[in-house]
Write an enzyme that holds these catalytic residues in place. Sequence first.
Site, PDB file in Angstrom:
ATOM      1  N   HIS A 122     -10.102  -1.410   2.067  1.00  0.00           N
ATOM      2  CA  HIS A 122      -8.854  -2.175   2.047  1.00  0.00           C
ATOM      3  C   HIS A 122      -8.677  -3.000   3.319  1.00  0.00           C
ATOM      4  O   HIS A 122      -8.095  -4.084   3.293  1.00  0.00           O
ATOM      5  CB  HIS A 122      -7.666  -1.259   1.790  1.00  0.00           C
ATOM      6  CG  HIS A 122      -7.549  -0.868   0.346  1.00  0.00           C
ATOM      7  ND1 HIS A 122      -6.978   0.306  -0.062  1.00  0.00           N
ATOM      8  CD2 HIS A 122      -7.954  -1.502  -0.774  1.00  0.00           C
ATOM      9  CE1 HIS A 122      -7.033   0.372  -1.390  1.00  0.00           C
ATOM     10  NE2 HIS A 122      -7.620  -0.713  -1.839  1.00  0.00           N
ATOM     11  N   HIS A 143      -8.387   2.501   4.327  1.00  0.00           N
ATOM     12  CA  HIS A 143      -9.771   2.762   4.715  1.00  0.00           C
ATOM     13  C   HIS A 143     -10.511   1.425   4.835  1.00  0.00           C
ATOM     14  O   HIS A 143      -9.920   0.361   4.693  1.00  0.00           O
ATOM     15  CB  HIS A 143     -10.426   3.713   3.709  1.00  0.00           C
ATOM     16  CG  HIS A 143      -9.793   5.075   3.691  1.00  0.00           C
ATOM     17  ND1 HIS A 143      -9.761   5.893   4.797  1.00  0.00           N
ATOM     18  CD2 HIS A 143      -9.134   5.739   2.712  1.00  0.00           C
ATOM     19  CE1 HIS A 143      -9.124   7.013   4.490  1.00  0.00           C
ATOM     20  NE2 HIS A 143      -8.722   6.942   3.232  1.00  0.00           N
ATOM     21  N   THR A 150       0.826  -1.201   0.000  1.00  0.00           N
ATOM     22  CA  THR A 150       0.000   0.000   0.000  1.00  0.00           C
ATOM     23  C   THR A 150       0.862   1.254   0.000  1.00  0.00           C
ATOM     24  O   THR A 150       1.974   1.252   0.516  1.00  0.00           O
ATOM     25  CB  THR A 150      -0.965   0.023   1.214  1.00  0.00           C
ATOM     26  OG1 THR A 150      -1.695   1.243   1.201  1.00  0.00           O
ATOM     27  CG2 THR A 150      -0.231  -0.100   2.526  1.00  0.00           C
ATOM     28  N   ARG A 151       0.332   2.286  -0.639  1.00  0.00           N
ATOM     29  CA  ARG A 151       0.958   3.618  -0.560  1.00  0.00           C
ATOM     30  C   ARG A 151      -0.100   4.639  -0.205  1.00  0.00           C
ATOM     31  O   ARG A 151       0.062   5.831  -0.445  1.00  0.00           O
ATOM     32  CB  ARG A 151       1.676   3.960  -1.861  1.00  0.00           C
ATOM     33  CG  ARG A 151       0.754   4.028  -3.054  1.00  0.00           C
ATOM     34  CD  ARG A 151       1.504   4.342  -4.330  1.00  0.00           C
ATOM     35  NE  ARG A 151       0.796   3.862  -5.490  1.00  0.00           N
ATOM     36  CZ  ARG A 151      -0.049   4.598  -6.208  1.00  0.00           C
ATOM     37  NH1 ARG A 151      -0.283   5.832  -5.891  1.00  0.00           N
ATOM     38  NH2 ARG A 151      -0.650   4.087  -7.257  1.00  0.00           N
ATOM     39  N   ARG A 169      -7.591  -3.935  -8.022  1.00  0.00           N
ATOM     40  CA  ARG A 169      -7.789  -3.277  -9.306  1.00  0.00           C
ATOM     41  C   ARG A 169      -6.863  -2.068  -9.374  1.00  0.00           C
ATOM     42  O   ARG A 169      -6.525  -1.478  -8.366  1.00  0.00           O
ATOM     43  CB  ARG A 169      -9.243  -2.804  -9.416  1.00  0.00           C
ATOM     44  CG  ARG A 169     -10.192  -3.953  -9.379  1.00  0.00           C
ATOM     45  CD  ARG A 169     -11.613  -3.633  -9.719  1.00  0.00           C
ATOM     46  NE  ARG A 169     -11.969  -2.241  -9.824  1.00  0.00           N
ATOM     47  CZ  ARG A 169     -13.048  -1.821 -10.459  1.00  0.00           C
ATOM     48  NH1 ARG A 169     -13.830  -2.672 -11.062  1.00  0.00           N
ATOM     49  NH2 ARG A 169     -13.348  -0.535 -10.488  1.00  0.00           N
TER      50      ARG A 169
END
Length: 354
Positions: A172, A169, A164-165, A258
């Site tokens: 996720h 929330h 993740t970057r 996605r």
Amino acid sequence: MAELSLTLSERHTADFEMIGNGGFAPLTGFQGSADWERVCSEMRTADGDYWPIPITLASDLDCEVGDVVELSSDEGKKLGRITVEEIWERDVKREAEQVYGTTDEAHPGVAAIYEEGNRMLAGPIEVDALPDHDEAFMRRYKTPVEHKADFKARGWKKIVAFQTRNPIHRAHEYLTKAALETCDGLFIHPLIGKTKAGDIPAEVRMRCYEVLMENYYPDDRVVLGVKPAKMHYAGPREAVLHAIVRRNYGATHFIVGRDHAGAGDYYGTYDAQKIFDTIDIEELGIEPLMFEHTFWCNECEGLASNKTCPHDADARLFLSGTKVREMLGNGERPPHEFSRDEVADILIDAYKED
Ligand SMILES: [Zn+2]
């Protein structure tokens, strides 16, 4: 003879670190023309290992093959050295086209390689030290070898990694937990290297991840680390790189959502998932887990995706990134179905500090 030395850019410093800490295995140095050629055209190193994005060192340093060049980080810390095996020119347009799928200078990854230029130094590196990071990161910092040992000590065999970057929330959080339902452990592995303007700074994101870990994830099932790499925004090719790196850190599975690692609309929504159809997963050594876009649904009364929710758009909570930024900027928490209040508060504070 005077000592040759080179201060690495922030991006090259991140590459040095990932090579040096084993995160970029089997790479042991900056790649030369034979590797570059095959990485661009076939997604493999000259030796035949899967490798999707060239890791190269651009420099105008006056030196010769056989020279040893002392390397410092962008912040001036002495890191080690490179033995120059090759000085070569890359075709940067071809790299853009084959690796990024576009030669558009507005693409952040393409812009970065254009800016670096074409003259490259290649050769193995010797590592004396790794770059320094802010305290918030260093507390979580482990090398691949250390993470592997940690996973082993926890008795985990099936480990799913999440790249993740962005702040995490509810959507996720949900997909990481959905993946965890079938695995022994979850490895949340945020990228802390250079991202593009407009992305949320890593130190703010780390606070968000930590508050989630404390309040919403079980301690004995989740590990939060940091990945000191830069972003390329190369979409599908970068999804493969992200998977290889997590394999090196000891994960067995890797979440591919996605629009993974994309920027703008350069890539199709599912491109980063489809690329794995062209790859021998056993040879790659880590299995991708494909996820749909997830959201809160009022009718389902929970998080869901197109795969699990039969309801139409009216039932689904949708907030654009722009809308969320606007709310946070105004000191307003998004609905708690969208974001945990603890995370929202950290982001609101961060907007205030700006
Ligand atoms: Zn629903």
